[in-house]
Motif scaffolding. Structure first.
Motif, PDB file in Angstrom:
ATOM      1  N   VAL A  21      17.103  25.840 -45.319  1.00 40.66           N
ATOM      2  CA  VAL A  21      17.985  26.066 -43.973  1.00 40.66           C
ATOM      3  C   VAL A  21      18.043  27.526 -43.591  1.00 40.66           C
ATOM      4  N   ASP A  22      18.149  28.378 -44.618  1.00 36.37           N
ATOM      5  CA  ASP A  22      18.646  29.761 -44.253  1.00 36.37           C
ATOM      6  C   ASP A  22      17.112  30.516 -43.681  1.00 36.37           C
ATOM      7  N   ILE A  23      16.038  30.097 -43.822  1.00 35.72           N
ATOM      8  CA  ILE A  23      14.947  30.440 -43.325  1.00 35.72           C
ATOM      9  C   ILE A  23      14.877  30.246 -41.761  1.00 35.72           C
ATOM     10  N   VAL A  24      15.109  29.104 -41.512  1.00 34.13           N
ATOM     11  CA  VAL A  24      15.336  28.607 -39.970  1.00 34.13           C
ATOM     12  C   VAL A  24      16.446  29.496 -39.211  1.00 34.13           C
ATOM     13  N   LYS A  25      17.629  29.633 -39.877  1.00 34.95           N
ATOM     14  CA  LYS A  25      18.679  30.307 -39.394  1.00 34.95           C
ATOM     15  C   LYS A  25      18.206  31.721 -38.951  1.00 34.95           C
ATOM     16  N   VAL A  26      17.441  32.252 -39.951  1.00 35.72           N
ATOM     17  CA  VAL A  26      17.085  33.597 -39.702  1.00 35.72           C
ATOM     18  C   VAL A  26      16.108  33.760 -38.401  1.00 35.72           C
ATOM     19  N   ARG A  27      14.946  32.589 -38.507  1.00 31.49           N
ATOM     20  CA  ARG A  27      14.099  32.789 -37.485  1.00 31.49           C
ATOM     21  C   ARG A  27      14.871  32.816 -36.155  1.00 31.49           C
ATOM     22  N   GLN A  28      15.865  32.069 -36.161  1.00 29.55           N
ATOM     23  CA  GLN A  28      16.741  31.600 -34.874  1.00 29.55           C
ATOM     24  C   GLN A  28      17.429  32.939 -34.336  1.00 29.55           C
ATOM     25  N   GLN A  29      18.237  33.708 -35.348  1.00 33.42           N
ATOM     26  CA  GLN A  29      18.772  34.561 -35.049  1.00 33.42           C
ATOM     27  C   GLN A  29      17.902  35.935 -34.748  1.00 33.42           C
ATOM     28  N   LEU A  30      16.604  35.877 -35.252  1.00 30.36           N
ATOM     29  CA  LEU A  30      15.667  37.001 -34.593  1.00 30.36           C
ATOM     30  C   LEU A  30      14.851  36.670 -33.037  1.00 30.36           C
ATOM     31  N   THR A  32      14.896  36.712 -29.490  1.00 36.35           N
ATOM     32  CA  THR A  32      15.645  37.279 -28.328  1.00 36.35           C
ATOM     33  C   THR A  32      15.500  36.602 -26.949  1.00 36.35           C
ATOM     34  N   GLN A  33      14.507  35.729 -26.889  1.00 38.66           N
ATOM     35  CA  GLN A  33      14.381  35.056 -25.607  1.00 38.66           C
ATOM     36  C   GLN A  33      14.587  33.547 -25.818  1.00 38.66           C
ATOM     37  N   GLY A  34      15.839  33.159 -25.430  1.00 35.41           N
ATOM     38  CA  GLY A  34      16.157  31.625 -25.415  1.00 35.41           C
ATOM     39  C   GLY A  34      16.953  31.464 -26.909  1.00 35.41           C
ATOM     40  N   PRO A  35      17.672  30.157 -26.783  1.00 38.99           N
ATOM     41  CA  PRO A  35      18.336  30.095 -28.178  1.00 38.99           C
ATOM     42  C   PRO A  35      17.210  29.722 -29.464  1.00 38.99           C
ATOM     43  N   GLY A  36      16.419  28.675 -28.927  1.00 39.51           N
ATOM     44  CA  GLY A  36      15.493  28.426 -30.176  1.00 39.51           C
ATOM     45  C   GLY A  36      16.141  27.394 -31.020  1.00 39.51           C
ATOM     46  N   SER A  37      15.776  25.799 -30.601  1.00 37.73           N
ATOM     47  CA  SER A  37      16.413  24.844 -31.249  1.00 37.73           C
ATOM     48  C   SER A  37      16.158  24.898 -32.657  1.00 37.73           C
ATOM     49  N   VAL A  38      16.968  24.177 -33.508  1.00 34.86           N
ATOM     50  CA  VAL A  38      16.229  23.877 -34.991  1.00 34.86           C
ATOM     51  C   VAL A  38      15.050  23.284 -34.960  1.00 34.86           C
ATOM     52  N   TRP A  39      15.003  22.086 -34.211  1.00 30.29           N
ATOM     53  CA  TRP A  39      13.703  21.372 -34.076  1.00 30.29           C
ATOM     54  C   TRP A  39      12.741  22.337 -33.703  1.00 30.29           C
ATOM     55  N   SER A  40      12.634  23.086 -32.628  1.00 28.61           N
ATOM     56  CA  SER A  40      11.492  23.784 -32.191  1.00 28.61           C
ATOM     57  C   SER A  40      11.078  25.102 -33.217  1.00 28.61           C
ATOM     58  N   VAL A  41      12.147  25.636 -33.827  1.00 32.77           N
ATOM     59  CA  VAL A  41      11.717  26.576 -34.646  1.00 32.77           C
ATOM     60  C   VAL A  41      11.139  25.777 -36.069  1.00 32.77           C
ATOM     61  N   GLY A 257      23.842  37.562 -23.918  1.00 36.35           N
ATOM     62  CA  GLY A 257      25.269  37.054 -23.809  1.00 36.35           C
ATOM     63  C   GLY A 257      25.861  36.936 -24.944  1.00 36.35           C
ATOM     64  N   PRO A 258      27.324  36.756 -25.071  1.00 35.90           N
ATOM     65  CA  PRO A 258      27.953  36.406 -25.991  1.00 35.90           C
ATOM     66  C   PRO A 258      27.613  35.392 -26.927  1.00 35.90           C
ATOM     67  N   THR A 259      27.055  34.026 -26.295  1.00 40.67           N
ATOM     68  CA  THR A 259      26.779  32.883 -27.239  1.00 40.67           C
ATOM     69  C   THR A 259      25.690  33.397 -28.046  1.00 40.67           C
ATOM     70  N   ALA A 260      24.994  34.269 -27.967  1.00 39.90           N
ATOM     71  CA  ALA A 260      23.846  34.939 -28.679  1.00 39.90           C
ATOM     72  C   ALA A 260      24.171  35.179 -30.140  1.00 39.90           C
ATOM     73  N   GLY A 266      24.283  26.406 -36.282  1.00 42.00           N
ATOM     74  CA  GLY A 266      24.107  25.047 -37.062  1.00 42.00           C
ATOM     75  C   GLY A 266      23.702  25.224 -38.530  1.00 42.00           C
ATOM     76  N   MET A 267      22.522  26.032 -38.551  1.00 47.09           N
ATOM     77  CA  MET A 267      21.909  26.363 -39.563  1.00 47.09           C
ATOM     78  C   MET A 267      22.746  27.063 -40.541  1.00 47.09           C
ATOM     79  N   CYS A 268      23.569  28.004 -40.060  1.00 51.59           N
ATOM     80  CA  CYS A 268      24.646  28.807 -40.882  1.00 51.59           C
ATOM     81  C   CYS A 268      25.484  28.054 -41.495  1.00 51.59           C
ATOM     82  N   TRP A 269      26.105  27.136 -40.839  1.00 58.81           N
ATOM     83  CA  TRP A 269      27.100  26.031 -41.193  1.00 58.81           C
ATOM     84  C   TRP A 269      26.464  25.162 -42.261  1.00 58.81           C
ATOM     85  N   ALA A 270      25.022  24.662 -41.864  1.00 60.08           N
ATOM     86  CA  ALA A 270      24.446  23.783 -43.044  1.00 60.08           C
ATOM     87  C   ALA A 270      24.198  24.418 -44.348  1.00 60.08           C
TER      88      ALA A 270
END
Length: 295
Positions: A21-30, A32-41, A257-260, A266-270
């Motif tokens: 879960v942690d590694i998916v979260k890190v990949r999402q946070q890195l 910079t283009q688009g949110p990157g869903s859990v499934w896509s990452v 944007g601020p939502t970034a 989701g992964m952070c909470w998980a």
């Protein structure tokens, strides 16, 4: 002593459980283009790097938790007792201000000392198109220690001072995240459990531990995710993209944007939710076995 109540074991155990879960979260946070869903990452990792890619950085994660969580959990009550004893009644022994202050002190100490392990963990978990430059955790520590700091010129610095500067890159957002976690997690757990017991909703035991830790996991995830995004970006910045913390914050705000700041929530909470529940459930049981009173 921090180890006397078993504070090392829960953190190290949860580091293994939550690493995917942690590694998916890190990949999402890195990203910079688009949110990157859990499934896509996750699907991209499985397709291009294989199933075991979800366990990258586990050794560094275990070391980080063995350092950070041991200090943070193990010194919390020590600081509570010291503050209560030396502040001449300023703090109520069951009040939230004492719990928050004690937890922040313990969290600051733990996060500052553990920064090199956190840095290595993030580097080992990041995505590299040409393959990871790190053969092992030991190699990652050595490589980061000798690398040139962003913005500097000349050959790689290998002196003790510059090596430590490299290892402590991102320490300010790391400590800031430590404050957010410390100000929320332990006090939210401690105060929620005491609240449930005072109102006779639950008695001291597994159900009270589960309820309090579940609520604490949500609170700490909401508080820490924005700081975590900044910390991850700065720690993985090897090309001088960011001139500092404020520049990183403003760049994210301007271009994403601020939502970034809630990328990977989701992964952070998980991760933090699971981490909080497992940590406190095990921690309370170890205290019971050791004959130490519950939190």
């Amino acid at each position: 002593m921090p180890l006397a109540d078993g504070s090392m074991i829960p953190g190290m155990f949860t580091a293994v459980v939550t690493n995917p879960v942690d590694i998916v979260k890190v990949r999402q946070q890195l990203q910079t283009q688009g949110p990157g869903s859990v499934w896509s990452v996750t699907s991209r990792m499985l397709r291009t790097e294989g199933f075991m890619s979800l366990m990258k950085g586990t050794s560094a994660s275990i070391l980080r938790e063995g350092t950070y969580s041991t200090i943070r959990l193990g010194t919390y009550e020590m600081f509570k007792d010291l503050l209560k004893k030396n502040t001449q009644g300023i703090f109520d022994s069951e009040g939230l201000p004492l719990k928050v202050t004690s937890s922040i002190i313990a969290g600051t100490l733990g996060s500052a000392i553990a920064n090199p392990t956190d840095l290595v963990k993030i580097r080992m978990q990041a995505y590299y198109p040409s393959g990871s430059p790190y053969r092992s955790m030991r190699h990652a520590f050595a490589s980061i220690y000798h690398e040139t700091l962003p913005g500097s010129v000349g050959p790689p610095r290998s002196s003790l001072i510059n090596g430590m500067q490299s290892m402590y890159r991102g320490v300010i957002p790391t400590v800031a995240r430590g404050w957010a976690v410390a100000a929320c997690q332990m006090p939210a757990y401690d105060h929620t459990k005491q609240w449930l017991k005072r109102r006779d909703l639950l008695r001291e035991g597994v159900y009270a531990h589960l309820a309090a830790s579940s609520f604490a996991g949500l609170v700490v995830s909401l508080a820490s995710n924005p700081v975590d995004v900044v910390k991850v970006r700065i720690m993985n910045d090897t090309t001088s993209q960011y001139r500092g913390i404020w520049h990183c914050v403003m760049s994210i705000m301007r271009y994403e944007g601020p939502t970034a700041f809630y990328k990977g929530f989701g992964m952070c909470w998980a991760r933090l939710g699971t981490h909080t529940i497992v940590t406190y459930m095990i921690y309370e049981q170890l205290r019971l076995l050791a004959g130490v009173k519950p939190l």
